[in-house]
Design a protein around this motif. Structure first.
Motif, PDB file in Angstrom:
ATOM      1  N   UNK A 296       0.767  -1.069   0.046  1.00 13.54           N
ATOM      2  CA  UNK A 296       0.069  -0.123   0.127  1.00 13.54           C
ATOM      3  C   UNK A 296       0.731   1.203  -0.118  1.00 13.54           C
ATOM      4  N   UNK A 297       1.963   1.149  -0.129  1.00 12.27           N
ATOM      5  CA  UNK A 297       3.052   2.418  -0.165  1.00 12.27           C
ATOM      6  C   UNK A 297       3.045   2.988  -1.607  1.00 12.27           C
ATOM      7  N   UNK A 298       2.902   4.292  -1.503  1.00 12.48           N
ATOM      8  CA  UNK A 298       3.181   4.899  -2.988  1.00 12.48           C
ATOM      9  C   UNK A 298       4.566   4.887  -3.303  1.00 12.48           C
ATOM     10  N   UNK A 299       5.010   3.754  -4.027  1.00 13.95           N
ATOM     11  CA  UNK A 299       6.418   3.585  -4.440  1.00 13.95           C
ATOM     12  C   UNK A 299       6.728   3.588  -5.944  1.00 13.95           C
ATOM     13  N   UNK A 300       7.701   3.891  -6.530  1.00 12.00           N
ATOM     14  CA  UNK A 300       8.045   3.944  -7.671  1.00 12.00           C
ATOM     15  C   UNK A 300       9.488   3.030  -7.851  1.00 12.00           C
TER      16      UNK A 300
END
Length: 170
Positions: free
Chosen positions: A120-124
């Motif tokens: 659920x982390x906003x990661x790229x």
């Protein structure tokens, strides 16, 4: 040998290096396709230009996470980056900020970004990673923040521009 010409060994090494990177890109595209078929959230990839723009913009600043080994980290990193260990020791302190993961060629960072995205982390994933950063001639720093031109390319086979010095240990 004339100046500007490449030896056969260097030429073969360059082709092998590029082939390994292409193979990694293909393999992780296959993995990503499988993840998406399973209904998982896609892992976005960003380029060097994307990252530079993001770091220079007024947008919400990302947490830049270097997922390379301790040996690689001992040589250099992108300024402002924290280690994977630092991130994992206090992930709540970075909540609300997007995470940009990088490594050498974008494979280890893809796996880390996928793990974060799945939780659920906003990661790229910074796909170009440190080799792309060096190809763009961008600055590196030592762990203590001092500028350096030293870089650990994971394998000596991976080429870095002549303006950087390959260091395989500190």
């Amino acid at each position: 040998m004339k100046k500007g010409t490449m030896s056969l060994a260097d030429c073969c090494a360059d082709h092998l290096s590029a082939g390994i990177i292409r193979l990694c890109n293909f393999a992780f595209a296959v993995v990503e396709s499988g993840r998406c078929r399973l209904g998982r959230t896609p892992v976005r990839n960003i380029t060097t230009n994307d990252l530079v723009h993001w770091l220079e913009s007024d947008e919400r600043s990302p947490v830049l996470v270097d997922v390379r080994s301790d040996a690689e980290l001992a040589i250099s990193r992108i300024s402002g980056a924290i280690t994977r260990k630092q991130f994992e020791s206090a992930p709540r302190s970075y909540s609300g900020r997007p995470v940009v993961a990088y490594c050498t060629v974008g494979g280890r960072s893809y796996l880390f970004a996928a793990k974060l995205v799945d939780s659920g982390v906003d990661a790229v994933n910074y796909r170009d990673s440190i080799l792309g950063w060096c190809d763009a001639g961008l600055p590196l720093v030592k762990a203590d923040g001092r500028p350096t031109t030293d870089v650990h390319p994971y394998w000596r086979l991976f080429k870095v521009p002549d303006s950087y010095q390959v260091r395989m240990s500190s």
